[in-house]
Design an enzyme around this catalytic site. Structure first.
Site, short mmCIF file in Angstrom:
data_model
loop_
_atom_site.label_atom_id
_atom_site.label_comp_id
_atom_site.label_asym_id
_atom_site.label_seq_id
_atom_site.Cartn_x
_atom_site.Cartn_y
_atom_site.Cartn_z
CD GLU A 52 -25.45 116.83 44.11
OE1 GLU A 52 -24.96 115.74 43.83
OE2 GLU A 52 -25.21 117.44 45.16
CG ASP A 68 -22.69 119.32 47.40
OD1 ASP A 68 -22.61 118.60 46.39
OD2 ASP A 68 -22.41 118.92 48.55
#
Length: 635
Positions: free
Chosen positions: A358, A306
């Site tokens: 990401e 993330d």
């Protein structure tokens, strides 16, 4: 297990003990439990727990060198609760174990006072041997990957406000994912987090699956069940920041041990959390070890990392309040090194796993191998494709011809990285509306827009990811406190979208032309018809060919000429306007005849009907026979 060895101490101090999770924290043995904690600035440390009436004097820990403390306690058994009492600068600090394998549920919705729990992670018998032996890892580049992203607490409720447990959700989820044709699920973070509304992205216990859905063994059962159904399990991993709750990593030993000393770099401005000091060796051990831990003990198939962009740049979201690196630049050199080392260690120890970034910037080489100067991820989310495609599709069809390039220019970088195409949870929260809500027009047009949008997601180069509820056109934004809107499956338009996605998955998995993403796999047939807002392209692999024709307006295009690779009969493999999908039934009666009439660089062409707000997928008749019966209008 015995006392800390000189080799363990050396590797820890060097920042290269990536299997530290096998000896740090609370490690059970036949004769009790070894406790070890990193607290280099503490004057004294003790273990308190159920086994000593929470006495801070009964079991003092020994200074093992290198900032590490340890003690063996015979009476400490699995299931017992415990904490560390640290004395630092004259202050007594009670802390949970950073390496705890489980944390107790909080009382009255507060994490203040919670304890860690001793767990024997070997107390589970796995039944996924075949899956683990056959999973693909980097070979998945040449295989289909279609991912169903979900939040465990809100996928489906047993009763209003009552989430399924890890064990209870496993079978129905596996059956649904199988029925829909997805290859993997991706779990939003399951590591322990105090604030449910953070969806797991503000982590407190990095080594503990959240108590909300059951025990560590229950989570093992969940993963095991997915594997036995042939479904890969990916997990969101959050090394970009951590929760500031005092029971966790914050000011752990009387200093900002896990976070930056520099106050300008310590706080994450977007989330109100703390940022790890990626250059500190103990932090490196903790984080890289944590990545390997989930792959090891829980058989996780891959990690989606993330907020990578926020790790790469020291000035991320900080305006002028940031400190340059040692060379005066904005790159976070320690974080870059940590990401490279994490990927290196993942593929060294688990060569059949995958890692996904990401990452929303143009940072070069995210999926380039580390030994070639890259970050070493296998895949990167294509955030540019997602943003530009949604910006285009949200416009009224009458205006799309003025923005035609927003939909087509994404191919200019489609092969610059190894991409995934995400319609994730981030696109359906915080006032962005649901995928259904983004679509213009009445209900029929919304459904048709979604069907053609999803077709392009599967036709565009890149692996596929979609968030739960997208597959049937959920009306409202995702709400983590509520189940997704399963009742919409009973409405024909929504059932049609769901069936369309299932059929796209089936076609995608059966056709290497859709998932072998080399540069020769995609070719535009006609991208310049902005006046009619029609696009056509082909996907190919060896002798296999699929042709996509997309009409982005609600006006049927009759007698529309499309170039094709060869003459002969073509099958209307899928038609998004078929009645079964909630469409208007406009099409080509299931087949198209191409003649040797060159058109737009193709050696043959055909005159076809392109349905309103519709997508056609054509294949040569001899290649279509191997597939299931096509879903196409009868006339």
């Amino acid at each position: 297990m015995s006392r800390l060895t000189a080799d363990q101490r050396y590797l820890w101090n060097e920042g290269t003990d990536y299997q530290c999770y096998t000896w740090m924290g609370a490690q059970t043995t036949p004769t009790g439990t070894w406790f070890r904690v990193w607290a280099p600035n503490a004057d004294a440390v003790a273990v308190m727990g159920d086994f000593n009436d929470w006495s801070s004097e009964a079991h003092p820990m020994r200074d093992a060198g290198g900032g590490l403390w340890e003690v063996h306690i015979r009476s400490a058994q699995p299931g017992a609760r415990y904490k560390y009492r640290l004395n630092a600068n004259g202050e007594a600090l009670d802390r949970t174990d950073p390496f705890a394998f489980a944390l107790e549920p909080p009382a009255e919705n507060t994490y203040e006072g919670i304890a860690s729990i001793i767990v024997d992670l070997d107390d589970y018998t796995w039944a996924d041997t075949d899956w683990m032996a056959d999973r693909s890892g980097p070979d998945s580049l040449n295989e289909p990957i279609s991912i169903y992203e979900l939040h465990l607490g809100s996928w489906r409720h047993q009763a209003p406000g009552e989430s399924y447990s890890y064990r209870d959700i496993a079978e129905p989820l596996a059956e649904y994912v199988t029925e829909m044709g997805y290859t993997h699920i991706e779990l939003m973070p399951v590591a322990e987090h105090p604030y449910y509304g953070s969806w797991g992205y503000q982590t407190l216990g990095y080594y503990a699956p959240t108590f909300r859905y059951g025990s560590p063994q229950d989570f093992m059962h969940f993963v095991d069940t997915m594997h036995q159904h042939g479904i890969g399990v990916l997990m969101d991993w959050v090394p970009a920041h951590f929760a500031t709750d005092p029971q966790g990593l914050t000011y752990f030993d009387g200093t900002h041990l896990f976070a930056y000393d520099d106050p300008q770099m310590r706080h994450h401005p977007d989330w109100g959390t703390y940022v790890f000091d990626y250059g500190r060796n103990g932090v490196r051990n903790f984080l890289i070890g944590n990545a390997l831990f989930w792959l090891d003990y829980y058989h996780i198939d891959g990690l989606r990392v993330d907020a990578v962009a926020s790790m790469l740049y020291r000035d991320y979201s900080r305006g002028t309040n940031w400190t340059p690196n040692e060379h005066g630049g904005r790159e976070n050199l320690e974080a870059i090194r940590l990401l490279r080392d994490t990927n290196t260690q993942v593929y060294k120890h688990f060569p059949d796993a995958i890692t996904i970034a990401e990452e929303s910037t143009a940072f070069p080489g995210v999926t380039k191998p580390v030994d070639h100067g890259g970050l070493g991820f296998l895949y990167k989310w294509n955030m540019g494709w997602m943003n530009d495609t949604l910006e285009y599709i949200e416009k009224e069809p009458i205006h799309r011809k003025y923005h035609h390039g927003d939909f087509t220019w994404t191919l200019s970088w489609a092969f610059s990285e190894q991409f995934m195409l995400p319609f994730s949870h981030d696109e359906v929260v915080h006032g962005k509306e649901s995928m259904w809500g983004k679509m213009p027009g009445d209900d029929w047009q919304k459904a048709a827009n979604l069907r053609v949008l999803y077709t392009h997601q599967y036709g565009h180069p890149g692996k596929v990811l979609s968030f739960m509820g997208n597959e049937f056109g959920q009306h409202h934004e995702w709400n983590h406190d509520e189940s997704i809107e399963w009742h919409l499956q009973d409405k024909p338009l929504h059932a049609g979208i769901q069936q369309w996605v299932a059929d796209l998955n089936a076609l995608y998995r059966s056709r290497p032309a859709l998932w072998n993403d080399d540069r020769d796999s995609f070719q535009w047939i006609h991208y310049g018809d902005r006046e009619q807002s029609v696009l056509s392209y082909l996907r190919r692999h060896d002798d296999q060919v699929l042709v996509f024709v997309l009409n982005m307006t609600p006006v049927a295009r009759t007698d529309y000429r499309v170039g094709l690779p060869h003459a002969g009969m073509w099958t209307e493999r899928l038609n998004s306007d078929a009645d079964v999908y909630g469409g208007s039934g406009v099409g080509n009666a299931g087949r198209v005849k191409a003649t040797e009439n060159p058109y737009l660089g193709q050696p043959a062409s055909a005159s076809i009907v392109v349905p309103p707000l519709g997508a056609l997928i054509l294949s040569p008749k001899d290649q279509a026979d191997c597939d299931a019966t096509p879903k196409t209008p009868a006339g």
